[in-house]
Each structure stands twice: as C-alpha cells, then as structure tokens.
Design a protein around this motif. Structure first.
Motif, short mmCIF file in Angstrom:
data_model
loop_
_atom_site.label_atom_id
_atom_site.label_comp_id
_atom_site.label_asym_id
_atom_site.label_seq_id
_atom_site.Cartn_x
_atom_site.Cartn_y
_atom_site.Cartn_z
N THR A 80 0.83 -1.21 0.00
CA THR A 80 0.00 0.00 0.00
C THR A 80 0.87 1.26 0.00
OG1 THR A 80 -0.19 -0.25 2.40
CG2 THR A 80 -2.06 -1.00 1.08
N ASP A 81 1.93 1.26 0.80
CA ASP A 81 2.82 2.43 0.85
C ASP A 81 3.61 2.59 -0.44
OD1 ASP A 81 1.94 2.90 3.43
OD2 ASP A 81 3.75 2.09 4.39
N ALA A 82 4.13 1.48 -0.95
CA ALA A 82 4.94 1.55 -2.18
C ALA A 82 4.13 2.07 -3.36
CB ALA A 82 5.52 0.17 -2.50
N LEU A 83 2.91 1.56 -3.55
CA LEU A 83 2.09 2.01 -4.68
C LEU A 83 1.59 3.44 -4.50
CD1 LEU A 83 -0.19 -0.80 -6.13
CD2 LEU A 83 1.76 0.32 -7.16
N THR A 84 1.31 3.83 -3.27
CA THR A 84 0.85 5.20 -3.01
C THR A 84 1.90 6.21 -3.42
OG1 THR A 84 -0.57 4.44 -1.22
CG2 THR A 84 -0.01 6.76 -1.21
N LYS A 85 3.17 5.83 -3.33
CA LYS A 85 4.28 6.74 -3.68
C LYS A 85 4.58 6.77 -5.18
CE LYS A 85 6.42 6.03 0.78
NZ LYS A 85 7.49 5.35 1.51
N LYS A 86 4.09 5.78 -5.91
CA LYS A 86 4.35 5.74 -7.36
C LYS A 86 3.66 6.92 -8.03
CE LYS A 86 6.55 1.84 -7.27
NZ LYS A 86 7.98 1.93 -7.17
N ARG A 87 4.27 7.42 -9.04
CA ARG A 87 3.71 8.59 -9.72
C ARG A 87 3.28 8.23 -11.13
NH1 ARG A 87 1.45 11.68 -6.46
NH2 ARG A 87 0.84 9.55 -6.22
N PHE A 88 2.41 7.22 -11.23
CA PHE A 88 1.85 6.87 -12.53
C PHE A 88 1.01 8.02 -13.05
CE2 PHE A 88 1.81 2.64 -10.25
CZ PHE A 88 2.96 2.17 -10.85
N ASN A 89 0.42 8.77 -12.14
CA ASN A 89 -0.36 9.97 -12.44
C ASN A 89 -0.18 10.87 -11.22
OD1 ASN A 89 -2.31 11.97 -12.50
ND2 ASN A 89 -3.96 10.63 -13.17
N PRO A 90 0.60 11.93 -11.35
CA PRO A 90 0.89 12.77 -10.18
C PRO A 90 -0.31 13.56 -9.68
CG PRO A 90 1.84 13.73 -12.15
CD PRO A 90 1.30 12.39 -12.54
N PHE A 91 -1.42 13.52 -10.38
CA PHE A 91 -2.58 14.33 -10.02
C PHE A 91 -3.74 13.52 -9.44
CE2 PHE A 91 -0.36 16.18 -13.70
CZ PHE A 91 0.20 17.27 -13.06
N ILE A 92 -3.56 12.21 -9.30
CA ILE A 92 -4.62 11.35 -8.80
C ILE A 92 -4.66 11.41 -7.26
CG2 ILE A 92 -3.15 9.30 -8.63
CD1 ILE A 92 -5.51 7.65 -9.67
N GLU A 93 -5.84 11.19 -6.72
CA GLU A 93 -5.98 11.05 -5.27
C GLU A 93 -5.91 9.56 -4.94
OE1 GLU A 93 -9.32 11.49 -1.75
OE2 GLU A 93 -9.73 12.38 -3.70
N ILE A 94 -5.03 9.21 -4.00
CA ILE A 94 -4.87 7.82 -3.61
C ILE A 94 -5.02 7.71 -2.10
CG2 ILE A 94 -3.33 5.82 -3.50
CD1 ILE A 94 -1.98 6.83 -6.03
N THR A 95 -5.88 6.79 -1.66
CA THR A 95 -5.97 6.42 -0.26
C THR A 95 -5.64 4.95 -0.17
OG1 THR A 95 -8.34 5.99 -0.46
CG2 THR A 95 -7.69 8.19 0.32
N SER A 96 -5.28 4.50 1.02
CA SER A 96 -4.94 3.09 1.15
C SER A 96 -5.25 2.59 2.55
CB SER A 96 -3.45 2.87 0.84
OG SER A 96 -2.64 3.51 1.80
N GLN A 97 -5.39 1.29 2.64
CA GLN A 97 -5.57 0.60 3.91
C GLN A 97 -4.69 -0.63 3.91
OE1 GLN A 97 -10.11 0.68 3.80
NE2 GLN A 97 -9.67 0.30 5.96
N CYS A 98 -3.85 -0.74 4.92
CA CYS A 98 -3.04 -1.94 5.10
C CYS A 98 -3.81 -2.85 6.04
CB CYS A 98 -1.67 -1.58 5.66
SG CYS A 98 -0.62 -3.02 5.85
N VAL A 99 -4.59 -3.76 5.46
CA VAL A 99 -5.46 -4.64 6.23
C VAL A 99 -5.70 -5.91 5.44
CG1 VAL A 99 -7.56 -3.55 5.31
CG2 VAL A 99 -7.67 -4.75 7.48
N LYS A 100 -5.85 -7.02 6.16
CA LYS A 100 -6.22 -8.27 5.51
C LYS A 100 -7.75 -8.31 5.44
CE LYS A 100 -5.29 -13.15 5.30
NZ LYS A 100 -4.38 -14.20 5.71
N VAL A 101 -8.27 -8.41 4.26
CA VAL A 101 -9.72 -8.39 4.04
C VAL A 101 -10.29 -9.75 4.40
CG1 VAL A 101 -11.54 -8.08 2.32
CG2 VAL A 101 -9.47 -6.68 2.20
N ASN A 102 -11.41 -9.73 5.12
CA ASN A 102 -12.12 -10.97 5.45
C ASN A 102 -13.62 -10.69 5.40
OD1 ASN A 102 -13.01 -10.04 8.13
ND2 ASN A 102 -10.85 -10.29 8.70
N GLU A 103 -14.42 -11.70 5.61
CA GLU A 103 -15.87 -11.50 5.48
C GLU A 103 -16.43 -10.57 6.55
OE1 GLU A 103 -17.46 -15.69 7.35
OE2 GLU A 103 -16.78 -15.66 5.27
N ASP A 104 -15.71 -10.38 7.65
CA ASP A 104 -16.18 -9.47 8.70
C ASP A 104 -15.92 -8.00 8.39
OD1 ASP A 104 -17.09 -11.60 10.29
OD2 ASP A 104 -15.10 -11.85 11.20
#
Length: 154
Positions: A80-104
């Motif tokens: 999540t941190d590595a991709l948030t820092k990438k500048r594929f588009n310097p004008f995009i808004e990026i949010t992230s969550q470092c979490v393991k997704v489960n049914e809950d």
C-alpha cells in the motif's frame, strides 16, 4: 514536470471530454496489490481515474518484481505504501488501507465504492470478497480478475 492542465488536456484528447469526465470523477477500490492489483492500479491511474483506494496487507518481496509494479527500492515496504508513492499519475488522489480483508470487514472497507476490483491470489479469498460485496454492498459493481500468483503450483 507537466502541469495539471497539460495532463488533463492530453487525457481529454485521448478519451474525449465525456469519457474523461466520467473517469476523472470516478473512485475505484482495488483489493489486492499483487500481479493483478498493482497493474490495475497503474493502468487506472494512467487512464485518469480520479481516486483509487488501495487495499492489501503484504510487503513487497523480491519474488514480486517480475510481475508487479514495484522496484528493488520497494523491497520490504508495505505494498500500500509503495504504490501510493508511485507517480503513474501525479494528479490522482490515492488512499490506502493496510489490512487483511475478510468476510467481517469487507463490506466496511469497500461499501462506499461503486466499483471494486478484486485482485486476490487465492480462489477462496476471491469468492469471499465477491460474495460479501454482492450480498452486503447494494449497487457496488465488482470486477474480478483471474490471476493466481504467477504460474506453476497455482
């Protein structure tokens, strides 16, 4: 560095005004940032999607570099941190969550998004997310990829 106006004009020229407006006002969540998800994020960012929400719990590993959008400098970094820092588009808004997704927690994480891209490796995780989104998230559309962590034992 190009300006926001130059970038916007290039995307409008490429997509047309109507499609560009749809893309630039869109929010997309991506579940899993491996071979599928990191590439999905890059292409959506470059296409001009206005907001990406990136969700993963893993760190970049040397075995990821042949198929994922990370560099040697990203090794050991949360995806999540590595991709948030990438500048594929310097004008995009990026949010992230470092979490393991489960049914809950799936509905809570993705319920606010109209589009969710499922990019998990394991079939049971894919099924869990699709079932959770379809049963708990109303009008949310889910796009499911079929990548199973490279080739070989998968």
């Amino acid at each position: 560095m190009i300006t926001f106006e130059e970038y916007e004009n290039a995307l409008k020229q490429r997509h047309g005004e109507r499609i560009h407006n749809i893309l630039s006002h869109s929010s997309v969540a991506i579940a899993g940032l491996g071979g599928l998800g990191s590439n999905i994020a890059m292409y959506l960012a470059r296409a001009g999607v206005g907001h990406l929400h990136l969700v993963d719990f893993d760190k970049v590993d040397i075995t990821n570099l042949n198929r994922q959008q990370y560099d040697i400098a990203d090794l050991g970094t949360l995806k999540t941190d590595a991709l948030t820092k990438k500048r594929f588009n310097p004008f995009i808004e990026i949010t992230s969550q470092c979490v393991k997704v489960n049914e809950d927690n799936a509905a809570e994480i993705f319920g606010g998004y109209k589009i969710v891209c499922e990019a998990f490796d394991k079939a049971e995780n894919k099924a869990m997310l699709v079932n959770s989104i379809l049963s708990e998230c109303g009008d949310t559309k889910i796009v499911s990829g079929s990548g199973m962590a490279g080739f070989g034992s998968s």
